[in-house]
Design a protein around this motif. Structure first.
Motif, PDB file in Angstrom:
ATOM      1  N   GLY A 183       0.801  -1.222   0.000  1.00 37.71           N
ATOM      2  CA  GLY A 183       0.000   0.000   0.000  1.00 37.71           C
ATOM      3  C   GLY A 183       0.833   1.270   0.000  1.00 37.71           C
ATOM      4  O   GLY A 183       0.339   2.339  -0.367  1.00 37.71           O
ATOM      5  N   GLN A 239       1.951 -15.297   6.212  1.00 40.91           N
ATOM      6  CA  GLN A 239       3.419 -15.300   6.253  1.00 40.91           C
ATOM      7  C   GLN A 239       3.956 -14.008   6.881  1.00 40.91           C
ATOM      8  O   GLN A 239       5.043 -13.983   7.423  1.00 40.91           O
ATOM      9  CB  GLN A 239       4.008 -15.467   4.849  1.00 40.91           C
ATOM     10  CG  GLN A 239       3.692 -16.776   4.183  1.00 40.91           C
ATOM     11  CD  GLN A 239       2.392 -16.749   3.397  1.00 40.91           C
ATOM     12  OE1 GLN A 239       1.640 -15.768   3.435  1.00 40.91           O
ATOM     13  NE2 GLN A 239       2.114 -17.825   2.674  1.00 40.91           N
ATOM     14  N   HIS A 240       3.208 -12.917   6.771  1.00 38.85           N
ATOM     15  CA  HIS A 240       3.636 -11.684   7.448  1.00 38.85           C
ATOM     16  C   HIS A 240       3.360 -11.802   8.942  1.00 38.85           C
ATOM     17  O   HIS A 240       4.212 -11.477   9.772  1.00 38.85           O
ATOM     18  CB  HIS A 240       2.917 -10.464   6.859  1.00 38.85           C
ATOM     19  CG  HIS A 240       3.467  -9.168   7.401  1.00 38.85           C
ATOM     20  ND1 HIS A 240       4.648  -8.621   6.983  1.00 38.85           N
ATOM     21  CD2 HIS A 240       3.014  -8.350   8.393  1.00 38.85           C
ATOM     22  CE1 HIS A 240       4.903  -7.521   7.675  1.00 38.85           C
ATOM     23  NE2 HIS A 240       3.916  -7.331   8.541  1.00 38.85           N
ATOM     24  N   SER A 268       6.839  -5.388   4.442  1.00 37.44           N
ATOM     25  CA  SER A 268       6.290  -6.687   4.028  1.00 37.44           C
ATOM     26  C   SER A 268       7.132  -7.212   2.866  1.00 37.44           C
ATOM     27  O   SER A 268       7.890  -6.473   2.237  1.00 37.44           O
ATOM     28  CB  SER A 268       4.836  -6.544   3.585  1.00 37.44           C
ATOM     29  OG  SER A 268       4.804  -5.896   2.324  1.00 37.44           O
ATOM     30  N   ARG A 269       6.948  -8.481   2.563  1.00 33.82           N
ATOM     31  CA  ARG A 269       7.707  -9.051   1.450  1.00 33.82           C
ATOM     32  C   ARG A 269       7.320  -8.392   0.131  1.00 33.82           C
ATOM     33  O   ARG A 269       8.170  -8.226  -0.746  1.00 33.82           O
ATOM     34  CB  ARG A 269       7.468 -10.554   1.389  1.00 33.82           C
ATOM     35  CG  ARG A 269       8.186 -11.199   0.240  1.00 33.82           C
ATOM     36  CD  ARG A 269       8.358 -12.667   0.467  1.00 33.82           C
ATOM     37  NE  ARG A 269       8.604 -13.345  -0.788  1.00 33.82           N
ATOM     38  CZ  ARG A 269       8.730 -14.650  -0.890  1.00 33.82           C
ATOM     39  NH1 ARG A 269       8.622 -15.414   0.179  1.00 33.82           N
ATOM     40  NH2 ARG A 269       8.960 -15.229  -2.039  1.00 33.82           N
ATOM     41  N   ALA A 270       6.050  -8.017   0.004  1.00 33.81           N
ATOM     42  CA  ALA A 270       5.624  -7.368  -1.245  1.00 33.81           C
ATOM     43  C   ALA A 270       6.437  -6.095  -1.461  1.00 33.81           C
ATOM     44  O   ALA A 270       6.886  -5.810  -2.587  1.00 33.81           O
ATOM     45  CB  ALA A 270       4.131  -7.061  -1.182  1.00 33.81           C
ATOM     46  N   ALA A 298      -9.598  -6.009   5.244  1.00 32.63           N
ATOM     47  CA  ALA A 298      -8.215  -6.555   5.242  1.00 32.63           C
ATOM     48  C   ALA A 298      -8.032  -7.483   6.441  1.00 32.63           C
ATOM     49  O   ALA A 298      -8.404  -7.139   7.569  1.00 32.63           O
ATOM     50  CB  ALA A 298      -7.199  -5.417   5.281  1.00 32.63           C
ATOM     51  N   THR A 314       9.773 -15.499   6.006  1.00 28.36           N
ATOM     52  CA  THR A 314      11.084 -15.559   5.349  1.00 28.36           C
ATOM     53  C   THR A 314      11.897 -14.298   5.627  1.00 28.36           C
ATOM     54  O   THR A 314      12.879 -14.032   4.955  1.00 28.36           O
ATOM     55  CB  THR A 314      10.920 -15.779   3.835  1.00 28.36           C
ATOM     56  OG1 THR A 314       9.853 -14.949   3.366  1.00 28.36           O
ATOM     57  CG2 THR A 314      10.605 -17.214   3.517  1.00 28.36           C
ATOM     58  N   GLY A 315      11.446 -13.531   6.605  1.00 30.16           N
ATOM     59  CA  GLY A 315      12.191 -12.344   7.020  1.00 30.16           C
ATOM     60  C   GLY A 315      12.513 -12.457   8.494  1.00 30.16           C
ATOM     61  O   GLY A 315      12.808 -13.539   8.987  1.00 30.16           O
ATOM     62  N   ILE A 323      -3.091   0.440   9.747  1.00 26.94           N
ATOM     63  CA  ILE A 323      -3.702   1.508   8.954  1.00 26.94           C
ATOM     64  C   ILE A 323      -3.895   0.924   7.564  1.00 26.94           C
ATOM     65  O   ILE A 323      -2.909   0.544   6.900  1.00 26.94           O
ATOM     66  CB  ILE A 323      -2.784   2.756   8.892  1.00 26.94           C
ATOM     67  CG1 ILE A 323      -2.494   3.265  10.311  1.00 26.94           C
ATOM     68  CG2 ILE A 323      -3.416   3.839   8.021  1.00 26.94           C
ATOM     69  CD1 ILE A 323      -1.334   4.249  10.392  1.00 26.94           C
ATOM     70  N   ASN A 324      -5.149   0.768   7.153  1.00 21.96           N
ATOM     71  CA  ASN A 324      -5.418   0.122   5.871  1.00 21.96           C
ATOM     72  C   ASN A 324      -6.726   0.676   5.323  1.00 21.96           C
ATOM     73  O   ASN A 324      -7.681   0.887   6.078  1.00 21.96           O
ATOM     74  CB  ASN A 324      -5.529  -1.402   6.071  1.00 21.96           C
ATOM     75  CG  ASN A 324      -5.405  -2.159   4.760  1.00 21.96           C
ATOM     76  OD1 ASN A 324      -6.158  -1.899   3.824  1.00 21.96           O
ATOM     77  ND2 ASN A 324      -4.460  -3.079   4.695  1.00 21.96           N
ATOM     78  N   GLY A 342      -1.908  -8.357   5.890  1.00 19.09           N
ATOM     79  CA  GLY A 342      -1.936  -9.293   7.021  1.00 19.09           C
ATOM     80  C   GLY A 342      -1.926 -10.743   6.587  1.00 19.09           C
ATOM     81  O   GLY A 342      -2.565 -11.586   7.227  1.00 19.09           O
ATOM     82  N   ALA A 343      -1.174 -11.049   5.524  1.00 20.27           N
ATOM     83  CA  ALA A 343      -1.038 -12.448   5.079  1.00 20.27           C
ATOM     84  C   ALA A 343      -0.396 -13.272   6.193  1.00 20.27           C
ATOM     85  O   ALA A 343       0.377 -12.753   6.996  1.00 20.27           O
ATOM     86  CB  ALA A 343      -0.151 -12.504   3.832  1.00 20.27           C
ATOM     87  N   ASP A 378      -6.839   6.000   4.197  1.00 21.21           N
ATOM     88  CA  ASP A 378      -5.733   6.076   3.240  1.00 21.21           C
ATOM     89  C   ASP A 378      -4.467   6.461   4.010  1.00 21.21           C
ATOM     90  O   ASP A 378      -4.435   7.510   4.667  1.00 21.21           O
ATOM     91  CB  ASP A 378      -6.083   7.137   2.192  1.00 21.21           C
ATOM     92  CG  ASP A 378      -5.047   7.199   1.085  1.00 21.21           C
ATOM     93  OD1 ASP A 378      -3.877   6.821   1.325  1.00 21.21           O
ATOM     94  OD2 ASP A 378      -5.406   7.627  -0.026  1.00 21.21           O
ATOM     95  N   LEU A 379      -3.450   5.622   3.906  1.00 23.38           N
ATOM     96  CA  LEU A 379      -2.237   5.885   4.692  1.00 23.38           C
ATOM     97  C   LEU A 379      -1.610   7.226   4.339  1.00 23.38           C
ATOM     98  O   LEU A 379      -0.924   7.840   5.160  1.00 23.38           O
ATOM     99  CB  LEU A 379      -1.244   4.720   4.570  1.00 23.38           C
ATOM    100  CG  LEU A 379      -0.499   4.482   3.262  1.00 23.38           C
ATOM    101  CD1 LEU A 379       0.823   5.253   3.226  1.00 23.38           C
ATOM    102  CD2 LEU A 379      -0.194   3.002   3.102  1.00 23.38           C
ATOM    103  N   GLY A 420       8.529 -11.319   8.720  1.00 21.59           N
ATOM    104  CA  GLY A 420       7.669 -12.439   8.346  1.00 21.59           C
ATOM    105  C   GLY A 420       8.392 -13.756   8.310  1.00 21.59           C
ATOM    106  O   GLY A 420       9.534 -13.875   8.762  1.00 21.59           O
TER     107      GLY A 420
END
Ligand code: FAD
Length: 318
Positions: A209, A270-271, A233-235, A290, A251-252, A284-285, A267-268, A303-304, A249
């Protein structure tokens, strides 16, 4: 009273906070005996004594700095053999978990990783872990050998508990494997002036976001107003907006701060795996559906790009 070995994470004698938290937990199970290795090991003693270490076993040798973890495992094993402790506690850093796992294999013991609490039990220490996106906590104890337990940062308070902290030299003979992997060079990361992500009391993270590397300045601004570390986040990391070292997450990195602020993060699972044990979670989303909102203590639907600057200004004005 039984003794408990505590592996000391320090930088040139400056003891890092997760070790002081381990001392709080160790005192519930027995008398803490700290093991400090490498340059500055002896300089850790005063701080460790203030927080409950009855003894501080120290060793310094070029091997600790010149090679990867095996020399440290050799030293921890030497301490284990001389102390015969009731448990061995190690901080849950990447290095700490590798050292703990190698030690557990060598001494034929069970291991519990990423504990968030430890208490004394009739049959040995009982460790609490948080699992399935914080939906459950499990309590377990090692049933074979001496419990080796790694503990996540920010899991216990740092408590003053003055003790003798007598410094004793630890005799270490390095195994053949100690020099198997040599450190070729070290490049210090450029300092951001912010706290280390896994140790920070407050973490502000940005996700997809945030919509661009340049917009992470907003997240950094909020983080700086709170004295926080910045996560991603990974994204956001995969998009190249923020370094992988900041990824939170599965893998982090795993963080467990007092306050975690997730901005533009869905909020997947993996996160969540990396932040679910945070004490207070704020999101904040702009999407009220979500999944992160299932997890939060406080949620802001918005809106962030509007909410974050207002929040930063408000915090700065106080
Ligand atoms: P998205 O899921 O796309 O969510 C973006 C959110 O931003 C949305 O909820 C949207 O409503 C919100 N948004 C958009 N614009 C705004 C705005 N202007 N204001 C406010 N909100 C806004 N992910 C990790 O994070 N860490 C890991 O370690 C990790 N490891 C993984 C390992 C594996 C094996 C796999 C398969 C996946 C892993 N993932 C990990 C990826 C994970 O599944 C998700 O894809 C990722 O977490 C999504 O990141 P995000 O929430 O930033 O993005």
């Amino acid at each position: 009273m039984a003794e408990v070995l505590v592996y000391v994470d320090h930088v040139d004698g400056a003891v890092r906070k997760p070790t002081l938290e381990l001392l709080t937990l160790a005192r519930r199970v027995g008398e803490p005996v700290a093991v400090a290795l490498g340059p500055g090991a002896e300089a850790t003693a005063a701080t460790l004594a203030e927080h409950g270490a009855t003894r501080v076993l120290t060793a310094d040798a070029a091997e600790f700095a010149d090679y990867l973890v095996v020399p440290k495992v050799d030293a921890l094993q030497a301490a284990y053999e001389s102390v015969s402790p009731a448990a061995v506690l190690v901080p849950s850093s990447a290095e700490g978990k590798e050292i703990a796992a190698r030690l557990a294999v060598r001494i034929g013991s069970g291991i519990i990783t990423d504990a968030i609490d430890i208490e004394a039990g009739d049959e040995g220490p009982v460790a609490t872990q948080s699992v399935f996106a914080a939906a459950f906590t499990t309590k377990s104890r090692v049933s074979k050998g001496t419990p080796v337990i790694t503990v996540k940062p920010n899991s216990a308070p740092v408590e003053a508990a003055p003790a003798a902290g007598a410094v004793e030299a630890l005799a270490v003979s390095f195994s053949d494997k100690a020099t198997g992997t040599k450190v070729v060079s070290r490049t210090p990361r450029e300092s951001t002036g912010r706290p280390e992500l896994t140790e920070a009391a407050i973490v502000v993270s940005g996700g997809r976001g945030v919509n661009g590397a340049e917009n992470f300045a907003l997240i950094e601004g909020l983080a700086d107003s709170l004295g926080a570390a910045v996560g991603a986040s990974r994204a956001a990391v995969d998009a190249g907006w923020y370094p992988h070292t900041s990824q939170v997450g599965q893998t982090g990195k795993s963080v467990s701060p007092q306050l975690y602020v997730a901005t533009g993060i869905s909020g997947a699972i993996q996160h969540r795996a990396g932040m679910q044990t945070s004490k207070t979670i704020v999101a904040i989303n702009k999407d009220p559906e979500a999944p992160i909102f299932d997890l939060v203590d406080y949620g802001v639907v918005g809106d962030l790009f509007e909410v974050v600057p207002q929040l930063t200004d408000e915090i700065k004005s106080r």
